[in-house]
Design a protein around this motif. Structure first.
Motif, PDB file in Angstrom:
ATOM      1  N   CYS A  41       0.839  -1.195   0.000  1.00 34.34           N
ATOM      2  CA  CYS A  41       0.000   0.000   0.000  1.00 34.34           C
ATOM      3  C   CYS A  41       0.876   1.247   0.000  1.00 34.34           C
ATOM      4  O   CYS A  41       1.851   1.320   0.745  1.00 34.34           O
ATOM      5  N   VAL A  42       0.513   2.233  -0.836  1.00 33.79           N
ATOM      6  CA  VAL A  42       1.284   3.486  -0.923  1.00 33.79           C
ATOM      7  C   VAL A  42       0.482   4.704  -0.479  1.00 33.79           C
ATOM      8  O   VAL A  42       1.016   5.807  -0.428  1.00 33.79           O
ATOM      9  N   GLY A  43      -0.789   4.504  -0.168  1.00 31.67           N
ATOM     10  CA  GLY A  43      -1.612   5.622   0.276  1.00 31.67           C
ATOM     11  C   GLY A  43      -2.872   5.136   0.956  1.00 31.67           C
ATOM     12  O   GLY A  43      -3.316   4.009   0.721  1.00 31.67           O
ATOM     13  N   MET A  44      -3.430   5.985   1.818  1.00 30.83           N
ATOM     14  CA  MET A  44      -4.673   5.661   2.525  1.00 30.83           C
ATOM     15  C   MET A  44      -5.463   6.930   2.776  1.00 30.83           C
ATOM     16  O   MET A  44      -4.886   7.996   2.973  1.00 30.83           O
ATOM     17  N   ALA A  45      -6.769   6.757   2.788  1.00 32.31           N
ATOM     18  CA  ALA A  45      -7.677   7.812   3.214  1.00 32.31           C
ATOM     19  C   ALA A  45      -8.299   7.370   4.535  1.00 32.31           C
ATOM     20  O   ALA A  45      -8.378   6.173   4.823  1.00 32.31           O
ATOM     21  N   ALA A  46      -8.756   8.332   5.328  1.00 32.63           N
ATOM     22  CA  ALA A  46      -9.281   8.015   6.659  1.00 32.63           C
ATOM     23  C   ALA A  46     -10.451   7.033   6.616  1.00 32.63           C
ATOM     24  O   ALA A  46     -10.595   6.212   7.521  1.00 32.63           O
ATOM     25  N   ASN A  47     -11.267   7.088   5.556  1.00 32.97           N
ATOM     26  CA  ASN A  47     -12.397   6.148   5.525  1.00 32.97           C
ATOM     27  C   ASN A  47     -11.931   4.702   5.379  1.00 32.97           C
ATOM     28  O   ASN A  47     -12.654   3.777   5.713  1.00 32.97           O
ATOM     29  N   MET A  48     -10.709   4.498   4.915  1.00 35.28           N
ATOM     30  CA  MET A  48     -10.170   3.135   4.809  1.00 35.28           C
ATOM     31  C   MET A  48      -9.890   2.529   6.187  1.00 35.28           C
ATOM     32  O   MET A  48      -9.728   1.327   6.309  1.00 35.28           O
ATOM     33  N   ILE A  49      -9.829   3.393   7.221  1.00 32.58           N
ATOM     34  CA  ILE A  49      -9.675   2.879   8.582  1.00 32.58           C
ATOM     35  C   ILE A  49     -10.941   3.160   9.401  1.00 32.58           C
ATOM     36  O   ILE A  49     -10.922   3.201  10.620  1.00 32.58           O
ATOM     37  N   GLY A  50     -12.042   3.380   8.691  1.00 31.97           N
ATOM     38  CA  GLY A  50     -13.344   3.456   9.343  1.00 31.97           C
ATOM     39  C   GLY A  50     -13.781   4.814   9.857  1.00 31.97           C
ATOM     40  O   GLY A  50     -14.734   4.896  10.624  1.00 31.97           O
ATOM     41  N   VAL A  51     -13.118   5.897   9.437  1.00 28.87           N
ATOM     42  CA  VAL A  51     -13.497   7.237   9.885  1.00 28.87           C
ATOM     43  C   VAL A  51     -13.729   8.114   8.653  1.00 28.87           C
ATOM     44  O   VAL A  51     -12.832   8.294   7.834  1.00 28.87           O
ATOM     45  N   SER A  52     -14.918   8.661   8.546  1.00 31.99           N
ATOM     46  CA  SER A  52     -15.295   9.440   7.365  1.00 31.99           C
ATOM     47  C   SER A  52     -14.867  10.901   7.506  1.00 31.99           C
ATOM     48  O   SER A  52     -15.677  11.794   7.766  1.00 31.99           O
ATOM     49  N   LYS A  53     -13.569  11.141   7.352  1.00 34.54           N
ATOM     50  CA  LYS A  53     -12.989  12.484   7.422  1.00 34.54           C
ATOM     51  C   LYS A  53     -12.078  12.688   6.210  1.00 34.54           C
ATOM     52  O   LYS A  53     -11.479  11.737   5.705  1.00 34.54           O
ATOM     53  N   ARG A  54     -11.925  13.945   5.768  1.00 35.81           N
ATOM     54  CA  ARG A  54     -11.100  14.276   4.593  1.00 35.81           C
ATOM     55  C   ARG A  54      -9.628  14.364   4.998  1.00 35.81           C
ATOM     56  O   ARG A  54      -9.073  15.449   5.128  1.00 35.81           O
ATOM     57  N   ILE A  55      -9.029  13.209   5.206  1.00 33.12           N
ATOM     58  CA  ILE A  55      -7.607  13.115   5.542  1.00 33.12           C
ATOM     59  C   ILE A  55      -7.013  12.001   4.690  1.00 33.12           C
ATOM     60  O   ILE A  55      -7.585  10.912   4.607  1.00 33.12           O
ATOM     61  N   ILE A  56      -5.863  12.295   4.071  1.00 34.04           N
ATOM     62  CA  ILE A  56      -5.161  11.260   3.321  1.00 34.04           C
ATOM     63  C   ILE A  56      -3.700  11.232   3.780  1.00 34.04           C
ATOM     64  O   ILE A  56      -3.157  12.233   4.240  1.00 34.04           O
ATOM     65  N   ALA A  57      -3.098  10.063   3.641  1.00 34.70           N
ATOM     66  CA  ALA A  57      -1.669   9.888   3.912  1.00 34.70           C
ATOM     67  C   ALA A  57      -1.115   9.065   2.759  1.00 34.70           C
ATOM     68  O   ALA A  57      -1.778   8.158   2.257  1.00 34.70           O
ATOM     69  N   PHE A  58       0.116   9.391   2.331  1.00 34.37           N
ATOM     70  CA  PHE A  58       0.662   8.695   1.170  1.00 34.37           C
ATOM     71  C   PHE A  58       2.180   8.807   1.142  1.00 34.37           C
ATOM     72  O   PHE A  58       2.779   9.650   1.814  1.00 34.37           O
ATOM     73  N   ASP A  59       2.767   7.944   0.340  1.00 33.13           N
ATOM     74  CA  ASP A  59       4.209   7.950   0.107  1.00 33.13           C
ATOM     75  C   ASP A  59       4.509   9.017  -0.939  1.00 33.13           C
ATOM     76  O   ASP A  59       4.128   8.890  -2.091  1.00 33.13           O
ATOM     77  N   ASN A  60       5.199  10.066  -0.521  1.00 29.37           N
ATOM     78  CA  ASN A  60       5.578  11.163  -1.413  1.00 29.37           C
ATOM     79  C   ASN A  60       7.073  11.037  -1.697  1.00 29.37           C
ATOM     80  O   ASN A  60       7.891  11.636  -1.007  1.00 29.37           O
ATOM     81  N   GLU A  61       7.400  10.184  -2.650  1.00 31.59           N
ATOM     82  CA  GLU A  61       8.792   9.970  -3.069  1.00 31.59           C
ATOM     83  C   GLU A  61       9.682   9.567  -1.896  1.00 31.59           C
ATOM     84  O   GLU A  61      10.765  10.100  -1.692  1.00 31.59           O
ATOM     85  N   GLY A  62       9.195   8.597  -1.105  1.00 30.98           N
ATOM     86  CA  GLY A  62       9.995   8.049  -0.012  1.00 30.98           C
ATOM     87  C   GLY A  62       9.708   8.631   1.360  1.00 30.98           C
ATOM     88  O   GLY A  62      10.189   8.108   2.362  1.00 30.98           O
ATOM     89  N   GLN A  63       8.938   9.695   1.438  1.00 31.93           N
ATOM     90  CA  GLN A  63       8.553  10.304   2.719  1.00 31.93           C
ATOM     91  C   GLN A  63       7.030  10.299   2.831  1.00 31.93           C
ATOM     92  O   GLN A  63       6.342  10.690   1.890  1.00 31.93           O
ATOM     93  N   TYR A  64       6.529   9.863   3.974  1.00 27.77           N
ATOM     94  CA  TYR A  64       5.074   9.910   4.163  1.00 27.77           C
ATOM     95  C   TYR A  64       4.618  11.349   4.358  1.00 27.77           C
ATOM     96  O   TYR A  64       5.292  12.153   4.992  1.00 27.77           O
TER      97      TYR A  64
END
Length: 136
Positions: A41-64
């Protein structure tokens, strides 16, 4: 805290609510869960962990990187691809853009705007789709 991956399609299809400073602990959980699944996995949104909020996390060229309330302002260079997702089975076709301009808030809820290209742009688009309730 590492959270369980949500696979409930009805939940994932809901548009996420705006994030607030009170959601900072959620962003930490999102990052920890993403790091736990880094092999597939290279990215996730908060709803993927069960919370419906506008937050994303991702791999930005080696840094989260974390974005609160991300919005795509501009896009160019359309192309067709296939994507997988931890929340969904298999791969699906998706239309993406080679270059995007994104506006978001950082961890201090300061507004930022930046252009992203290539693979990083594709990851961000996938995660923003999650925020919009779009299931590819």
């Amino acid at each position: 805290m590492i959270r369980e991956i949500c696979k409930d399609v009805l939940f994932l299809a809901r548009k996420a609510a705006p994030a607030t400073p009170e959601d900072l602990p959620l962003a930490a959980d999102l990052l920890e869960t993403l790091a736990h699944h880094k092999e597939g996995c290279v990215g996730m949104a908060a709803n993927m962990i069960g919370v419906s909020k506008r937050i994303i996390a991702f791999d930005n060229e080696g840094q989260y990187m974390v974005m609160f309330n991300p919005v795509i302002l501009k896009k160019s260079g359309p192309y067709e691809t296939e994507e997988g997702c931890l929340s969904l089975t298999g791969v699906r076709p998706a239309k993406r853009w080679k270059t995007i301009k994104v506006q978001w808030q950082n961890e201090k809820f300061q507004q930022r705007i930046k252009n992203f290209t290539g693979w990083t742009a594709q990851i961000i688009q996938h995660e923003i789709d999650h925020c919009e309730g779009i299931i590819i």
